[in-house]
Design a protein around this motif. Structure first.
Motif, PDB file in Angstrom:
ATOM      1  N   VAL A   1       7.549  -0.814 -55.135  1.00 36.58           N
ATOM      2  CA  VAL A   1       7.107  -1.401 -53.873  1.00 36.58           C
ATOM      3  C   VAL A   1       7.233  -2.922 -53.889  1.00 36.58           C
ATOM      4  CG1 VAL A   1       5.045  -1.761 -52.475  1.00 36.58           C
ATOM      5  CG2 VAL A   1       5.641   0.516 -53.224  1.00 36.58           C
ATOM      6  N   ASN A   2       7.048  -3.504 -55.090  1.00 35.46           N
ATOM      7  CA  ASN A   2       7.143  -4.963 -55.179  1.00 35.46           C
ATOM      8  C   ASN A   2       8.544  -5.487 -54.899  1.00 35.46           C
ATOM      9  OD1 ASN A   2       4.532  -4.741 -55.979  1.00 35.46           O
ATOM     10  ND2 ASN A   2       5.046  -4.748 -58.162  1.00 35.46           N
ATOM     11  N   TYR A   3       9.537  -4.604 -54.998  1.00 35.95           N
ATOM     12  CA  TYR A   3      10.912  -5.062 -54.814  1.00 35.95           C
ATOM     13  C   TYR A   3      11.438  -4.833 -53.406  1.00 35.95           C
ATOM     14  CZ  TYR A   3      10.661  -5.321 -59.830  1.00 35.95           C
ATOM     15  OH  TYR A   3      10.271  -5.641 -61.094  1.00 35.95           O
ATOM     16  N   LEU A   4      10.621  -4.261 -52.539  1.00 35.72           N
ATOM     17  CA  LEU A   4      11.099  -4.018 -51.185  1.00 35.72           C
ATOM     18  C   LEU A   4      11.369  -5.352 -50.500  1.00 35.72           C
ATOM     19  CD1 LEU A   4       8.765  -1.157 -50.027  1.00 35.72           C
ATOM     20  CD2 LEU A   4      11.203  -1.033 -50.431  1.00 35.72           C
TER      21      LEU A   4
ATOM     22  N   SER B   1       8.760   7.631 -43.104  1.00 38.01           N
ATOM     23  CA  SER B   1       7.828   6.609 -43.583  1.00 38.01           C
ATOM     24  C   SER B   1       8.532   5.622 -44.500  1.00 38.01           C
ATOM     25  CB  SER B   1       6.672   7.246 -44.352  1.00 38.01           C
ATOM     26  OG  SER B   1       5.972   8.125 -43.522  1.00 38.01           O
ATOM     27  N   ILE B   2       9.513   6.131 -45.244  1.00 41.16           N
ATOM     28  CA  ILE B   2      10.244   5.249 -46.153  1.00 41.16           C
ATOM     29  C   ILE B   2      10.917   4.130 -45.370  1.00 41.16           C
ATOM     30  CG2 ILE B   2      12.181   5.110 -47.756  1.00 41.16           C
ATOM     31  CD1 ILE B   2      11.536   7.920 -48.671  1.00 41.16           C
ATOM     32  N   VAL B   3      11.518   4.498 -44.223  1.00 37.53           N
ATOM     33  CA  VAL B   3      12.179   3.490 -43.395  1.00 37.53           C
ATOM     34  C   VAL B   3      11.212   2.355 -43.076  1.00 37.53           C
ATOM     35  CG1 VAL B   3      13.269   3.070 -41.176  1.00 37.53           C
ATOM     36  CG2 VAL B   3      13.731   5.182 -42.404  1.00 37.53           C
ATOM     37  N   GLY B   4       9.987   2.747 -42.720  1.00 37.40           N
ATOM     38  CA  GLY B   4       8.996   1.740 -42.362  1.00 37.40           C
ATOM     39  C   GLY B   4       8.607   0.826 -43.509  1.00 37.40           C
ATOM     40  N   THR B   5       8.815   1.301 -44.740  1.00 35.47           N
ATOM     41  CA  THR B   5       8.478   0.401 -45.842  1.00 35.47           C
ATOM     42  C   THR B   5       9.649  -0.479 -46.233  1.00 35.47           C
ATOM     43  OG1 THR B   5       9.128   1.933 -47.606  1.00 35.47           O
ATOM     44  CG2 THR B   5       6.887   2.112 -46.786  1.00 35.47           C
ATOM     45  N   ILE B   6      10.860  -0.074 -45.802  1.00 32.76           N
ATOM     46  CA  ILE B   6      12.021  -0.898 -46.132  1.00 32.76           C
ATOM     47  C   ILE B   6      12.175  -2.019 -45.112  1.00 32.76           C
ATOM     48  CG2 ILE B   6      14.539  -0.887 -46.318  1.00 32.76           C
ATOM     49  CD1 ILE B   6      14.292   1.932 -47.467  1.00 32.76           C
TER      50      ILE B   6
ATOM     51  N   ASP C   1       0.646  -0.449 -45.002  1.00 31.58           N
ATOM     52  CA  ASP C   1       1.427  -1.378 -45.808  1.00 31.58           C
ATOM     53  C   ASP C   1       2.261  -0.570 -46.800  1.00 31.58           C
ATOM     54  OD1 ASP C   1      -0.886  -2.837 -48.247  1.00 31.58           O
ATOM     55  OD2 ASP C   1       0.271  -0.996 -48.316  1.00 31.58           O
ATOM     56  N   PRO C   2       3.306  -1.170 -47.356  1.00 29.50           N
ATOM     57  CA  PRO C   2       4.256  -0.354 -48.133  1.00 29.50           C
ATOM     58  C   PRO C   2       3.603   0.452 -49.245  1.00 29.50           C
ATOM     59  CG  PRO C   2       5.177  -2.506 -47.721  1.00 29.50           C
ATOM     60  CD  PRO C   2       3.769  -2.559 -47.204  1.00 29.50           C
ATOM     61  N   LYS C   3       2.641  -0.125 -49.904  1.00 28.58           N
ATOM     62  CA  LYS C   3       2.031   0.590 -51.017  1.00 28.58           C
ATOM     63  C   LYS C   3       1.268   1.813 -50.500  1.00 28.58           C
ATOM     64  CE  LYS C   3       0.830  -0.336 -55.579  1.00 28.58           C
ATOM     65  NZ  LYS C   3       1.532  -1.153 -56.544  1.00 28.58           N
ATOM     66  N   GLU C   4       0.503   1.611 -49.461  1.00 26.12           N
ATOM     67  CA  GLU C   4      -0.226   2.732 -48.863  1.00 26.12           C
ATOM     68  C   GLU C   4       0.747   3.798 -48.400  1.00 26.12           C
ATOM     69  OE1 GLU C   4      -3.993   0.425 -46.761  1.00 26.12           O
ATOM     70  OE2 GLU C   4      -2.379   1.213 -45.526  1.00 26.12           O
ATOM     71  N   THR C   5       1.797   3.346 -47.723  1.00 25.54           N
ATOM     72  CA  THR C   5       2.744   4.302 -47.175  1.00 25.54           C
ATOM     73  C   THR C   5       3.405   5.096 -48.287  1.00 25.54           C
ATOM     74  OG1 THR C   5       3.126   2.704 -45.438  1.00 25.54           O
ATOM     75  CG2 THR C   5       4.655   4.544 -45.565  1.00 25.54           C
ATOM     76  N   TRP C   6       3.738   4.430 -49.364  1.00 20.72           N
ATOM     77  CA  TRP C   6       4.380   5.152 -50.464  1.00 20.72           C
ATOM     78  C   TRP C   6       3.443   6.134 -51.137  1.00 20.72           C
ATOM     79  CZ3 TRP C   6       8.948   6.543 -52.150  1.00 20.72           C
ATOM     80  CH2 TRP C   6      10.057   5.908 -51.573  1.00 20.72           C
ATOM     81  N   SER C   7       2.161   5.787 -51.200  1.00 13.68           N
ATOM     82  CA  SER C   7       1.247   6.773 -51.789  1.00 13.68           C
ATOM     83  C   SER C   7       1.142   7.980 -50.872  1.00 13.68           C
ATOM     84  CB  SER C   7      -0.123   6.151 -52.063  1.00 13.68           C
ATOM     85  OG  SER C   7      -0.742   5.793 -50.861  1.00 13.68           O
TER      86      SER C   7
ATOM     87  N   ILE D   1      -6.414   7.991 -52.834  1.00 12.97           N
ATOM     88  CA  ILE D   1      -6.040   7.453 -51.523  1.00 12.97           C
ATOM     89  C   ILE D   1      -7.304   7.271 -50.678  1.00 12.97           C
ATOM     90  CG2 ILE D   1      -4.810   7.919 -49.378  1.00 12.97           C
ATOM     91  CD1 ILE D   1      -2.691   9.382 -50.990  1.00 12.97           C
ATOM     92  N   ILE D   2      -8.212   8.233 -50.775  1.00  9.56           N
ATOM     93  CA  ILE D   2      -9.431   8.157 -49.969  1.00  9.56           C
ATOM     94  C   ILE D   2     -10.304   6.975 -50.392  1.00  9.56           C
ATOM     95  CG2 ILE D   2     -11.637   9.326 -49.580  1.00  9.56           C
ATOM     96  CD1 ILE D   2     -10.022  11.970 -49.492  1.00  9.56           C
ATOM     97  N   THR D   3     -10.520   6.818 -51.715  1.00  5.60           N
ATOM     98  CA  THR D   3     -11.349   5.682 -52.134  1.00  5.60           C
ATOM     99  C   THR D   3     -10.656   4.361 -51.810  1.00  5.60           C
ATOM    100  OG1 THR D   3     -10.460   5.994 -54.350  1.00  5.60           O
ATOM    101  CG2 THR D   3     -12.658   6.839 -53.954  1.00  5.60           C
ATOM    102  N   GLY D   4      -9.328   4.355 -51.872  1.00  9.72           N
ATOM    103  CA  GLY D   4      -8.596   3.154 -51.481  1.00  9.72           C
ATOM    104  C   GLY D   4      -8.815   2.825 -50.018  1.00  9.72           C
ATOM    105  N   ALA D   5      -8.823   3.855 -49.188  1.00  7.87           N
ATOM    106  CA  ALA D   5      -9.031   3.647 -47.756  1.00  7.87           C
ATOM    107  C   ALA D   5     -10.436   3.119 -47.499  1.00  7.87           C
ATOM    108  CB  ALA D   5      -8.803   4.952 -46.998  1.00  7.87           C
ATOM    109  N   VAL D   6     -11.414   3.683 -48.205  1.00  7.56           N
ATOM    110  CA  VAL D   6     -12.791   3.219 -48.012  1.00  7.56           C
ATOM    111  C   VAL D   6     -12.916   1.764 -48.467  1.00  7.56           C
ATOM    112  CG1 VAL D   6     -15.187   3.565 -48.719  1.00  7.56           C
ATOM    113  CG2 VAL D   6     -13.750   5.536 -48.258  1.00  7.56           C
ATOM    114  N   TRP D   7     -12.249   1.440 -49.556  1.00 12.27           N
ATOM    115  CA  TRP D   7     -12.264   0.053 -50.039  1.00 12.27           C
ATOM    116  C   TRP D   7     -11.634  -0.884 -49.002  1.00 12.27           C
ATOM    117  CZ3 TRP D   7      -7.728  -2.085 -53.070  1.00 12.27           C
ATOM    118  CH2 TRP D   7      -7.930  -3.438 -53.346  1.00 12.27           C
ATOM    119  N   ALA D   8     -10.471  -0.496 -48.501  1.00 11.00           N
ATOM    120  CA  ALA D   8      -9.808  -1.339 -47.504  1.00 11.00           C
ATOM    121  C   ALA D   8     -10.720  -1.543 -46.295  1.00 11.00           C
ATOM    122  CB  ALA D   8      -8.494  -0.710 -47.067  1.00 11.00           C
ATOM    123  N   ASN D   9     -11.435  -0.490 -45.949  1.00  9.54           N
ATOM    124  CA  ASN D   9     -12.307  -0.601 -44.780  1.00  9.54           C
ATOM    125  C   ASN D   9     -13.462  -1.546 -45.053  1.00  9.54           C
ATOM    126  OD1 ASN D   9     -13.001  -0.001 -42.139  1.00  9.54           O
ATOM    127  ND2 ASN D   9     -14.406   1.618 -42.772  1.00  9.54           N
ATOM    128  N   SER D  10     -13.907  -1.616 -46.308  1.00  2.31           N
ATOM    129  CA  SER D  10     -15.009  -2.525 -46.570  1.00  2.31           C
ATOM    130  C   SER D  10     -14.520  -3.951 -46.785  1.00  2.31           C
ATOM    131  CB  SER D  10     -15.839  -2.043 -47.765  1.00  2.31           C
ATOM    132  OG  SER D  10     -15.171  -2.350 -48.962  1.00  2.31           O
TER     133      SER D  10
END
Ligand code: HEM
Lengths: 460, 279
Positions: B267-270, A15-20, B219-225, B201-210
């Motif tokens: 994540v902001n620096y990716l 998953s990390i790869v996908g974020t890079i 997205d990177p932030k979601e993936t990192w969480s 993560i769950i409430t974030g997903a529900v928010w994104a869905n709404s």
């Protein structure tokens, strides 16, 4: 079990790869960033759309099978522990526990049991008194069923994956731009760019945007009407976070933009089947042939004669060229075959603009006429609203999974199957009381609880 | 006085509490530790008042919203939860040494929020996507989770120091709780954090869905969480199934917290290809 750890960690690592590496960008941009060889390699491995690639999905599938097999395997053992008529208590195991609370009492064991049993029953819900070789013993227990908590969590993970699968198989995710006052009956699917009919029409009566004093956007609001068989059936103003739902289709406010009222996509191209559509003319320098291709912003088109790929990335109200404002223009990226991508500008007021580039292909917007352009005067504009249109029949499965996961985690982490044993040993006319207990989780807390129970019993 | 000033003062109070906790640990002065407890409590009071004032101020500005909408506000909330959770642990385990490791984290978070040029303490109006009650639930539970992980991280360090010194020779380590208590505390904090990260993560997903019509979009932030969630899930499985204990759990808790930090700041620096097209 090793497999579980390996799978979880490799999912984390990949998953990390996908974020890079940014996902689902336009190919020209990748090509420019990585060069041809790496681009082709990554493309083959599906790294640009990694989370949908076969190997990532395969990892997820393995994980699911792993959970299911493992859980079923253990469930039968847990089942037998939970559903017993008469829970077994193994006195010698309690006697072996290192932590014991001991106190003396002047009453006889028989009398003590009569006091202790109701008290313990109130706290545990199941008690049983037995005779032992040294006197009497009261067993109690509670929350046997919490041993099922883990399976709730695992089932919830499986539900999430099934829900996601249902969504990707039977749902769709698309977008559409509707200028104020116009209506559409089909949308474009994200990623593939295909058209899909909705079975009803969406009319955008009005689009409004309001701003805070500091210029940040405050609210985007589209007034929409659903029209079915020519009749308006449903009306709603949508804003971000408050979508319209009709017949399983969800319509979300997602973007907006301005359209020049003199843009060719508005009035010059006949038989337009979706607003925002742009017709491009490609003129090949070699053959002199001219091709007409319809596209929308963001859709990659293959140029005939194998001359490469082209994509329009944005529309600008006032583009600049050589420090001069040249008015409305579409901005695009051309990737000629085997060469590096180049930025292309297609100003609406200068149809022959791209000839200046002297490339092997000349691109222009169809239906466009040379006009005098007055940079000082703003052309008439109107808004279009950008809507995200989705349908996801799996979402309720996913939400069920969410709720189950939270409940399951609460049970698994914070509740345990607790057992206590109060042994009352006869010593002359008095008794010695020994309180011990076990729990299948969080043993430190259980020790404290045993101490508390013992203190309370001593006071009775 | 406005909320920013009050919160800056709180930063110094937390700094003082951290200093006192460390002094109490290093010089073995229980009095300093007791003092630190009260200083930390005053810090919490200031922190709470700062959050409430900020809330009121936002309404005065006519852009009222819960103070959980940007980096500054979430860091302030983060410090608040760390100190509260820590104080509860201190009461329960009657040990002030952990404070020498936990309160500096709260101080650092506050100091970063108040002083970093990258973090603005202005009360900003909410952009349309952020206007959702799900977002409030999302931020609160994420940061409760992060606070749990932060304390697990601090305690893991203590464990690693403590277990090296089997004979109890080191003077500095003598007042540390016993290794098995530290280990158990780490596990408890990870469970606490995991529960709230999951809810987050769950409430974030529900928010994104709404807001956008899709509950998960990688997205990177979601993936990192999710990566963070996987790491802690690994830790929990290793412990529950394989009976991992001590050092290995401590290392995993430290790695997990690194992932938390990255989810939040990194994540902001990716690298992104968004140089054009974003318009
Ligand atoms: C993606 C997420 C997860 C996966 C892939 C997964 C996978 C597994 C697997 C395969 C096992 C059985 C291992 C074996 O018997 O060798 C297991 C056991 C276990 N898992 Fe998970 N799990 C996940 C999430 C969770 C979560 C979130 C929790 C905690 C709330 C959890 C708690 C447990 C526990 C307590 C066991 C031991 C079960 C028993 O003793 O019967 N799992 N997990």
């Amino acid at each position: 079990m090793k497999l579980t750890v390996v799978l979880l960690l490799s999912l984390a690592a990949t998953s990390i790869v996908g974020t890079i590496i940014p996902q689902n960008e336009n190919p020209a941009a990748y090509f420019r960033a990585y060069g041809e060889f790496v681009y082709k390699l990554f493309d083959l491995l599906g790294i640009f759309d990694m989370y949908h690639s076969w190997w990532f999905q395969f990892l997820i599938l393995l994980l699911t099978i792993n959970i299911v097999v493992c859980s079923i395997d253990r469930l039968s053992a847990t089942w037998k522990i939970v559903f017993v008529k008469n829970p077994k208590f193994n006195l010698s195991r309690f006697r072996k526990l290192s932590q014991k609370e001991v106190f003396d009492n002047k009453q006889k064991p028989k009398e003590l049991v009569k006091v202790y049993e109701p008290f313990i029953f109130k706290h545990f819900g199941y008690t049983r008194a037995e005779e032992t070789d040294k006197g009497l013993c009261v067993f109690a227990e509670k929350w046997r069923w919490t041993r099922f908590g883990v399976y709730t969590v695992h089932l919830s993970v499986v539900l999430l994956l099934i829900g996601g699968l249902i969504g990707s198989l039977f749902g769709f995710e698309g977008f559409v731009n509707i200028p104020e006052g116009e209506k559409v009956n089909n949308i474009r699917i994200r990623n593939t760019g295909q058209l899909r009919s909705l079975g009803f029409e969406i009319l955008c009566d009005d689009f409004d945007i309001s701003f805070y004093d500091n210029g940040a956007p405050k609210e985007y609001r589209s007034s929409l009407t659903i029209i079915e068989h020519g009749k308006p059936v449903y009306k709603k103003d949508i804003i971000v976070n408050d979508p319209l739902r009709y017949k399983g289709v969800n319509i979300f406010q997602s973007s907006y933009g301005k359209m020049p009222s003199d843009a060719p996509s508005q009035d010059k191209v006949p038989a337009r089947d979706s607003p925002g559509e742009i017709t491009l003319n490609f003129t090949s320098k070699n053959s002199g042939k001219k091709y007409r291709i319809k596209t929308v912003i963001g859709k990659v088109v293959d140029i005939p004669e194998g001359l490469g790929k082209f994509v329009i990335v944005e529309y600008k109200e006032s583009a600049e060229f050589g420090g001069q404002n040249i008015g409305h223009a579409y901005m695009g990226i051309l990737t000629p075959k085997g060469k590096n991508p180049v930025n292309i500008m297609l100003p609406l007021h200068f149809p022959n603009f791209d000839k200046m580039r002297r490339g092997s292909i000349v691109i222009s917007i169809a239906g466009q006429k040379a006009k005098t352009f007055n940079a000082g005067k703003k052309a008439d504009q109107r808004y279009y609203t950008g809507l995200q249109v989705t349908n996801d029949p799996g979402v309720w499965v996913v939400y069920t999974g969410f709720i189950m996961m939270i409940i399951g985690i609460l049970i698994t982490f914070f509740m345990s199957h607790q057992r206590v044993c109060i042994e009352i040993v006869k010593s002359g006319n008095k008794s010695k009381v020994i309180v011990t207990g076990t729990a299948n989780k969080n043993k430190l807390a259980m020790q404290q609880r045993i101490k508390k129970i013992s203190d309370q019993l001593a006071k009775l | 006085m406005n909320s920013s000033v009050l919160l800056s003062i709180t930063t110094f109070i937390y700094g003082l509490a951290a200093f006192l906790y460390i002094a109490s640990w290093v010089f073995k002065k229980p009095l300093s530790g007791r003092l630190a407890f009260w200083v930390a409590l005053i810090g919490v009071a200031g922190n709470t008042a700062g959050i409430i004032m900020r809330w009121v101020e936002s309404y005065r500005l006519g852009i009222g919203h819960a103070p959980l909408s940007n980096m500054y506000e979430s860091l302030v909330f983060f410090s608040w939860t760390i100190v509260i959770i820590y104080l509860v642990i201190e009461r329960q385990y009657k040990n002030a040494v952990i404070g020498a490791f936990a309160t500096p984290l709260a101080f650092l978070a506050m100091a970063y929020a108040s002083m970093s040029p990258n973090v603005s303490d202005r009360i900003q109006p909410l952009i349309p996507a952020l206007k959702s009650n799900w977002l409030i639930a999302h931020v609160i539970s994420c940061f409760l989770g992060y606070a749990g992980f932060a304390i697990a991280f601090a305690i893991s360090f203590m464990y690693l120091f403590k277990q090296r010194d089997v004979e109890g020779k080191s003077n500095l380590l003598s007042h540390f709780p016993k290794p098995h208590v530290l280990d158990e505390l780490t596990h408890q904090m990870v469970m606490f954090g995991f529960l709230f990260l999951s809810i987050g993560i769950i409430t974030g997903a529900v928010w994104a869905n709404s807001a956008w019509g899709s509950y998960w979009s990688w997205d990177p932030k979601e993936t990192w969480s999710l990566i963070t969630w996987f790491i802690y899930a690994t830790l929990l499985h290793a412990r529950m199934m394989r009976g991992w204990y001590g050092k290995r759990i401590a290392y995993l808790a430290i790695i997990g917290f690194m992932a938390v930090i990255f989810t939040y700041f990194g994540v902001n620096y990716l690298p992104g290809l968004h140089s054009y097209g974003a318009g």
